[in-house]
Design a protein around this motif. Structure first.
Motif, mmCIF file in Angstrom:
data_model
loop_
_atom_site.group_PDB
_atom_site.id
_atom_site.type_symbol
_atom_site.label_atom_id
_atom_site.label_comp_id
_atom_site.label_asym_id
_atom_site.label_seq_id
_atom_site.Cartn_x
_atom_site.Cartn_y
_atom_site.Cartn_z
ATOM 1 N N ASN A 338 0.840 -1.019 -0.117
ATOM 2 C CA ASN A 338 0.224 0.166 -0.279
ATOM 3 C C ASN A 338 0.854 0.688 0.011
ATOM 4 O O ASN A 338 2.029 1.195 0.993
ATOM 5 C CB ASN A 338 -0.445 -0.003 1.003
ATOM 6 C CG ASN A 338 -1.632 -1.036 1.745
ATOM 7 O OD1 ASN A 338 -2.467 -1.713 0.190
ATOM 8 N ND2 ASN A 338 -1.883 -2.004 2.436
ATOM 9 N N PHE A 339 0.737 1.952 -0.773
ATOM 10 C CA PHE A 339 1.329 3.219 -1.129
ATOM 11 C C PHE A 339 1.214 4.680 -1.297
ATOM 12 O O PHE A 339 -0.438 4.575 -1.879
ATOM 13 C CB PHE A 339 2.700 2.724 -2.180
ATOM 14 C CG PHE A 339 3.174 4.392 -2.577
ATOM 15 C CD1 PHE A 339 4.015 4.419 -1.617
ATOM 16 C CD2 PHE A 339 3.762 5.143 -3.593
ATOM 17 C CE1 PHE A 339 5.282 5.985 -1.634
ATOM 18 C CE2 PHE A 339 4.216 5.983 -3.777
ATOM 19 C CZ PHE A 339 5.329 6.089 -2.746
ATOM 20 N N ASP A 340 0.800 5.639 -1.115
ATOM 21 C CA ASP A 340 -0.027 7.045 -0.191
ATOM 22 C C ASP A 340 1.007 7.910 -1.257
ATOM 23 O O ASP A 340 2.273 8.064 -0.202
ATOM 24 C CB ASP A 340 -0.659 6.985 0.450
ATOM 25 C CG ASP A 340 -1.310 8.001 0.685
ATOM 26 O OD1 ASP A 340 -1.603 9.233 -0.643
ATOM 27 O OD2 ASP A 340 -2.221 8.523 1.527
ATOM 28 N N ALA A 341 1.326 8.689 -2.333
ATOM 29 C CA ALA A 341 1.474 9.449 -2.221
ATOM 30 C C ALA A 341 0.750 10.930 -2.790
ATOM 31 O O ALA A 341 1.221 11.345 -3.820
ATOM 32 C CB ALA A 341 2.893 9.145 -4.200
ATOM 33 N N SER A 342 -0.261 11.412 -2.430
ATOM 34 C CA SER A 342 -1.570 12.167 -2.565
ATOM 35 C C SER A 342 -0.490 13.880 -2.233
ATOM 36 O O SER A 342 0.245 13.785 -1.008
ATOM 37 C CB SER A 342 -2.817 11.685 -2.360
ATOM 38 O OG SER A 342 -3.014 11.420 -0.768
ATOM 39 N N THR A 366 -2.561 -1.122 -3.283
ATOM 40 C CA THR A 366 -3.320 -0.105 -3.165
ATOM 41 C C THR A 366 -2.646 1.124 -3.947
ATOM 42 O O THR A 366 -1.495 1.683 -2.926
ATOM 43 C CB THR A 366 -4.186 0.389 -2.228
ATOM 44 O OG1 THR A 366 -4.924 -0.967 -1.321
ATOM 45 C CG2 THR A 366 -4.998 1.394 -1.804
ATOM 46 N N LEU A 367 -2.773 2.425 -4.884
ATOM 47 C CA LEU A 367 -2.092 3.443 -4.629
ATOM 48 C C LEU A 367 -2.702 4.376 -5.008
ATOM 49 O O LEU A 367 -3.863 4.677 -5.138
ATOM 50 C CB LEU A 367 -1.138 3.431 -6.041
ATOM 51 C CG LEU A 367 -0.423 3.729 -6.390
ATOM 52 C CD1 LEU A 367 1.095 4.351 -5.909
ATOM 53 C CD2 LEU A 367 0.168 3.670 -8.274
ATOM 54 N N GLU A 394 -6.787 -1.086 -5.932
ATOM 55 C CA GLU A 394 -7.262 0.023 -5.935
ATOM 56 C C GLU A 394 -5.932 0.765 -6.737
ATOM 57 O O GLU A 394 -5.149 1.056 -5.900
ATOM 58 C CB GLU A 394 -7.668 0.613 -4.354
ATOM 59 C CG GLU A 394 -8.803 1.443 -4.700
ATOM 60 C CD GLU A 394 -8.687 2.041 -2.701
ATOM 61 O OE1 GLU A 394 -9.227 3.475 -2.474
ATOM 62 O OE2 GLU A 394 -8.401 1.265 -2.108
ATOM 63 N N LEU A 395 -7.010 2.145 -7.419
ATOM 64 C CA LEU A 395 -6.090 3.218 -7.903
ATOM 65 C C LEU A 395 -6.779 4.830 -7.369
ATOM 66 O O LEU A 395 -8.040 4.466 -8.514
ATOM 67 C CB LEU A 395 -6.060 3.329 -9.953
ATOM 68 C CG LEU A 395 -5.113 3.629 -10.088
ATOM 69 C CD1 LEU A 395 -4.130 4.285 -9.329
ATOM 70 C CD2 LEU A 395 -4.803 3.460 -11.400
ATOM 71 N N LEU A 438 -7.450 -5.425 -11.102
ATOM 72 C CA LEU A 438 -8.486 -3.856 -10.628
ATOM 73 C C LEU A 438 -10.251 -4.005 -9.831
ATOM 74 O O LEU A 438 -10.797 -3.691 -11.074
ATOM 75 C CB LEU A 438 -8.150 -2.557 -11.726
ATOM 76 C CG LEU A 438 -8.243 -0.875 -10.689
ATOM 77 C CD1 LEU A 438 -7.233 -0.699 -9.591
ATOM 78 C CD2 LEU A 438 -8.451 -0.178 -12.180
ATOM 79 N N LYS A 439 -10.165 -3.480 -8.485
ATOM 80 C CA LYS A 439 -11.717 -3.856 -8.871
ATOM 81 C C LYS A 439 -12.577 -1.970 -8.172
ATOM 82 O O LYS A 439 -13.004 -1.925 -8.313
ATOM 83 C CB LYS A 439 -11.864 -4.522 -6.472
ATOM 84 C CG LYS A 439 -11.023 -5.787 -7.431
ATOM 85 C CD LYS A 439 -12.026 -6.048 -8.526
ATOM 86 C CE LYS A 439 -11.776 -8.380 -8.530
ATOM 87 N NZ LYS A 439 -12.079 -9.035 -9.619
ATOM 88 N N ILE A 440 -11.420 -1.079 -7.927
ATOM 89 C CA ILE A 440 -12.372 0.063 -6.943
ATOM 90 C C ILE A 440 -11.344 1.610 -8.398
ATOM 91 O O ILE A 440 -10.182 1.042 -7.751
ATOM 92 C CB ILE A 440 -11.995 0.414 -6.045
ATOM 93 C CG1 ILE A 440 -12.586 -0.512 -4.996
ATOM 94 C CG2 ILE A 440 -12.213 1.903 -5.694
ATOM 95 C CD1 ILE A 440 -12.385 -0.463 -3.879
#
Length: 590
Positions: A338-342, A366-367, A394-395, A438-440
């Motif tokens: 899981n990676f968050d770069a927002s 999850t990205l 999830e993207l 991909l689901k979301i």
């Protein structure tokens, strides 16, 4: 009579000799008797005055202790160092153990002998006493054996607590003592959770001084696995204390240090500490003023951390250069999940490189790249990445500055949104919908005209083999008719949920809430679920299905609140397994 010069010489000589004598007296040596010095009678008063002044000066100027000199070179907290090194000593040494060794008798003939020790004179006196008196005493018991259970040993608990070896103290005791030393009020949450697996201090206002006390309680803690210090403004000074926890504690696996205003020096200390934390699984450093240089150092240290699964670096200023380095790291990393770069200001070449890296990584699930300047030029690279990626679930691309206007050529030939030059966004829709993993997909808050969106959704509804389960388009300006049509277009794809409108309205959550209210009504009135929907109140009949009209009538009769605008969609959701217009009782029992 002595001259003035001779008197002064004698006085100086005496001052030197007395100073040496005082040194010897302080060091524990014998002092030379001043009576042996042949002095005139007129100087005896001067000698006594000099001796008294010399002692007073010596007492008022104590020698510097070696501990004071050593404390200058100590970089870490001395209490923390004593806790780490206290494991070398296992014997508790305090006032009472030393007193017991000094006052212990040389020999004791009988255990628990309560008679006082007798001297030689007393023994002789007893021998001179009459024989009858000695016979009476001989008949008395000499010893009494008793149990120590329930006896008060007369020890002061507070004194004993202060003299306990730091290695034998609990984490709570160490934390309380440090707070008392720093004149701080102990944090109740810390006291309650020091012996649990998670400490959550989000927005608690801990500050640097609070971190100094916390480090003492966590330096050798073996139960805490997750530490959340988000929003505590610990700064560079607090990071100095947290450095000791990260490097010394080998059990904490999750760190949330987001929004703590670490600054440049604090970020450098964090990077050095993370390099020695091999057990790290989750790290959140969002909102700490990371630049592309600090990010590069951090990601280089994380390359060898194979246990790291979750990483959040959002709300930092990575810019174009940081985006390029981040893209290369994502492509080569095969352990992160899981990676968050927002909100990282990734743009231009950095955005293009990141879009390409999505297809090269086959480990991320999850990205989150929302609220970065990806623009339309990155859409073809995102489409290609979604075609080749087989692991992403999830993207999130919300607020990515994607633009689709209903003007010019699009207004004349709307089909160009599907097959023409303006088909980039639609191609991304199709690639995401047909991706088998991909689901979301979240694409809300982008600049897409509602008429263009309606054309693309109508064409997407005709695509077969759609495996996507959720398409979030909330935040795009639309009218009420498009919201209604958005749910009707994908009737042939029951697994796909399309959310269009100002906010995300999930029918499933509303349905679960309504079912919960029905169960609460049944428990309050002590009736079963089938009885509340029974038309014949007196008859004992078993009901398996009910109609929509009967369902609404029962809710109104029982005065159970429900959303009128969404009640039709809720009944459709509850009646998925039955014929149209009916709801199964089993769907209300879950």
């Amino acid at each position: 009579m002595l001259s003035t010069e001779t008197s002064n010489n004698i006085t100086d000589k005496l001052t030197t000799e007395l100073a040496d004598e005082i040194d010897n007296e302080v060091d524990g040596e014998d002092i030379t008797n001043t009576k042996d010095i042949n002095l005139p009678t007129s100087l005896k008063s001067a000698v006594s005055t000099i001796r008294t002044d010399g002692k007073r000066v010596r007492i008022n100027q104590p020698r510097d202790s070696s501990s004071h000199l050593n404390s200058v070179s100590i970089k870490r907290d001395p209490i923390v160092e004593s806790i780490i090194e206290s494991r070398k000593c296992s014997v508790i040494e305090n006032t009472y153990t030393r007193l017991a060794q000094l006052t212990r008798p040389t020999q004791r003939s009988t255990l628990f002998d309560i008679r006082p020790p007798t001297t030689e004179s007393e023994t002789k006196r007893k021998e001179r006493a009459p024989s009858s008196h000695s016979e009476k005493k001989e008949n008395l018991p000499t010893t009494i054996e008793y149990s120590l259970d329930g006896w008060d040993e007369g020890l002061n608990e507070e004194i004993e607590r202060d003299n306990i070896n730091p290695a034998d103290k609990s984490c709570v005791q160490l934390y309380e003592e440090k707070c008392k030393q720093m004149n701080l009020c102990p944090c109740t949450i810390i006291l309650r959770t020091l012996n649990t697996t998670t400490i959550n201090l989000t927005n608690y206002g801990l500050g640097p001084r609070g971190c100094a006390a916390l480090v003492v309680g966590l330096i050798r803690n073996t139960t805490v696995l997750s530490l959340n210090l988000s929003g505590n403004n610990i700064g560079n000074a607090g990071m100095t204390h947290l450095y000791q926890i990260i490097t010394e504690n080998a059990f904490i696996e999750e760190y949330d240090l987001s929004f703590n205003n670490l600054g440049t020096k604090g970020n450098e200390k964090l990077v050095k500490a993370i390099a020695n934390c091999n057990q790290l699984k989750t790290l959140n450093v969002a909102g700490n003023e990371f630049t592309h240089t600090v990010l590069q150092l951090l990601l280089e240290k994380l390359e060898d951390h194979s246990h790291l699964k979750n990483l959040n670096i959002s709300h930092n200023e990575l810019d174009e250069e940081g985006g390029e380095f981040l893209a290369g790291w994502i492509a080569e990393n095969h352990s992160l999940v899981n990676f968050d770069a927002s909100w990282c200001s990734i743009r231009l070449k950095g955005a293009v490189a990141t879009a390409k890296a999505i297809g090269e990584n086959n480990r991320l699930e999850t990205l989150d790249l929302s609220y970065n300047s990806f623009t339309n030029q990155t859409i073809p690279f995102i489409t290609n990445s979604l075609t080749s990626n087989s692991a992403l679930l999830e993207l999130n691309l919300r607020g990515s500055h994607f633009i689709s206007r209903f003007e010019g050529e699009v207004k004349i030939k709307p089909d160009c949104l599907i097959n023409g030059k303006e088909c980039q966004i639609y191609d991304m829709f199709v690639a995401a919908a047909t991706n088998q993993s991909l689901k979301i997909l979240q694409l809300g808050e982008n600049h897409i005209d509602e008429r263009c969106l309606m054309i693309m959704l109508q064409s997407l509804a005709e695509v077969e083999d759609i495996s996507l389960e959720e398409l979030d388009l909330t935040g795009i300006i639309t009218n009420s008719s498009l919201i209604t049509k958005g749910h009707e277009l994908f009737a042939n794809h029951p697994k796909l949920n399309v959310y269009v409108g100002p906010v995300k309205q999930m029918i499933e959550s509303f349905a679960n809430n309504l079912v919960g209210l029905i169960h609460a009504y049944c428990q309050e009135n002590e009736i079963s679920l089938s009885d509340i929907f029974n038309l014949n109140e007196g008859a004992a009949t078993t009901i398996t299905t009910i109609t929509y009209e009967h369902f609404l009538e029962t809710l109104r009769k029982a005065k159970i609140p429900f959303p009128k605008a969404l009640i039709n969609d809720i009944m459709k959701h509850l009646g998925q397994t039955c014929e149209h217009g009916s709801i199964s009782i089993k769907s209300l029992q879950s």
